[in-house]
Design a protein around this motif. Sequence first.
Motif, mmCIF file in Angstrom:
data_model
loop_
_atom_site.group_PDB
_atom_site.id
_atom_site.type_symbol
_atom_site.label_atom_id
_atom_site.label_comp_id
_atom_site.label_asym_id
_atom_site.label_seq_id
_atom_site.Cartn_x
_atom_site.Cartn_y
_atom_site.Cartn_z
ATOM 1 N N ILE A 249 0.811 -1.601 0.055
ATOM 2 C CA ILE A 249 0.054 0.075 0.163
ATOM 3 C C ILE A 249 0.850 0.971 -0.232
ATOM 4 O O ILE A 249 0.973 2.569 -1.117
ATOM 5 N N SER A 250 2.260 1.277 0.785
ATOM 6 C CA SER A 250 2.611 2.315 0.529
ATOM 7 C C SER A 250 3.845 2.829 -0.749
ATOM 8 O O SER A 250 3.890 4.032 -0.337
ATOM 9 N N LEU A 251 3.877 1.944 -1.132
ATOM 10 C CA LEU A 251 4.407 2.136 -2.229
ATOM 11 C C LEU A 251 3.463 2.691 -3.125
ATOM 12 O O LEU A 251 3.793 3.146 -4.634
ATOM 13 N N THR A 252 2.428 2.992 -3.239
ATOM 14 C CA THR A 252 1.123 4.183 -4.318
ATOM 15 C C THR A 252 0.855 4.852 -3.755
ATOM 16 O O THR A 252 1.963 5.713 -2.917
ATOM 17 N N ASN A 253 0.226 5.838 -4.405
ATOM 18 C CA ASN A 253 -0.084 7.090 -4.575
ATOM 19 C C ASN A 253 -1.696 6.630 -3.719
ATOM 20 O O ASN A 253 -1.735 8.339 -3.603
ATOM 21 N N LEU A 254 -1.832 6.240 -3.228
ATOM 22 C CA LEU A 254 -2.885 5.625 -2.035
ATOM 23 C C LEU A 254 -2.971 6.598 -0.762
ATOM 24 O O LEU A 254 -1.872 6.350 -0.349
ATOM 25 N N LYS A 255 -3.410 7.544 -0.681
ATOM 26 C CA LYS A 255 -3.917 8.378 0.986
ATOM 27 C C LYS A 255 -4.784 7.614 1.840
ATOM 28 O O LYS A 255 -6.346 7.742 1.392
ATOM 29 N N ILE A 256 -4.505 6.740 2.636
ATOM 30 C CA ILE A 256 -5.602 5.711 2.911
ATOM 31 C C ILE A 256 -4.934 5.790 4.583
ATOM 32 O O ILE A 256 -3.278 5.275 5.301
ATOM 33 N N SER A 257 -6.157 6.624 5.618
ATOM 34 C CA SER A 257 -5.476 6.765 7.087
ATOM 35 C C SER A 257 -5.492 5.585 7.304
ATOM 36 O O SER A 257 -5.787 4.480 7.425
ATOM 37 N N GLU A 258 -4.637 5.119 8.827
ATOM 38 C CA GLU A 258 -3.965 4.502 9.776
ATOM 39 C C GLU A 258 -5.539 3.608 9.913
ATOM 40 O O GLU A 258 -5.999 2.619 10.309
ATOM 41 N N LYS A 259 -6.864 4.373 10.381
ATOM 42 C CA LYS A 259 -7.720 3.963 10.540
ATOM 43 C C LYS A 259 -8.686 2.730 10.101
ATOM 44 O O LYS A 259 -8.881 2.819 10.242
ATOM 45 N N ASP A 260 -8.199 3.322 8.551
ATOM 46 C CA ASP A 260 -9.033 2.930 7.492
ATOM 47 C C ASP A 260 -7.947 1.419 7.319
ATOM 48 O O ASP A 260 -8.826 1.027 6.500
ATOM 49 N N LYS A 261 -6.637 1.288 7.968
ATOM 50 C CA LYS A 261 -6.296 -0.161 7.818
ATOM 51 C C LYS A 261 -6.331 -1.095 8.406
ATOM 52 O O LYS A 261 -6.044 -1.868 9.156
ATOM 53 N N TYR A 262 -8.110 -1.432 8.191
ATOM 54 C CA TYR A 262 -8.820 -2.625 8.623
ATOM 55 C C TYR A 262 -8.467 -4.031 8.351
ATOM 56 O O TYR A 262 -8.148 -4.111 6.945
#
Length: 235
Positions: free
Chosen positions: A222-235
């Motif tokens: 996920i971190s290698l992309t340009n997607l912005k995903i908050s930690e709380k949404d990484k469930y």
Amino acid sequence: MRQILSIGILTLFLTQIGFSQSIDKFVDSTIKVDSLNVPSDLKQAYFPKEILPEVTTEWIMENDTTYSIKTKVKIGTYDEFVANWYSEHLHAMKEPLLFNRKIDKEVYRFTWLRTFDKPMTFRFEKRNEKYILYWKVLNGAGGYEPGEIEIERLKILTEKEWNEFNQLIGKADFWKMDLGRSSNGTDGSEWIMEGVNQTDYRAVIVCSPSKGDFYNACDYLISLTNLKISEKDKY
């Protein structure tokens, strides 16, 4: 909604004993695919039957307030509900099959199905000295209808990034992880990782991880992309 997400605490592990992960076990030239190895039949499953057996569940009362669960894999069966659920989203993403033919590259694919959030997939490929990450996002929800492709991108990466991912997948001991699906019941997420190379294929499913080596490997993609995903949404 996918009722399987609310049936209670469930744990399923399919033992590795007697199961070969050799790609030879799964190669099937009769499956109809296009030039990108995307199946033309929407009913074609994306996972071999041995990966997702059915399971029986028994609730056992320990005392007035505590229950334990006894599960038993039904050998020789296939959980078509779960297979169809996962496959429906991969079909919508127009992703290739990974198990039906021998290949000359290494591939890892993380499919992320969160109940109420957009389905995503991250496919990291190495062929010779080229390293490419592909990612796709649907506009549906992981526990409902998949929707259509909203984002489709690729990024050329470096050998260093490939090696860093391989270190993480190695720490997770991916190629020796238990096969099958584990679930802790309530609305959450399915973290599905597949791996394939010239000789082997494997797929494992972890439900709603929040930490650990497997989580770290998936999160790195996920971190290698340009997607912005908050930690709380990484469930």
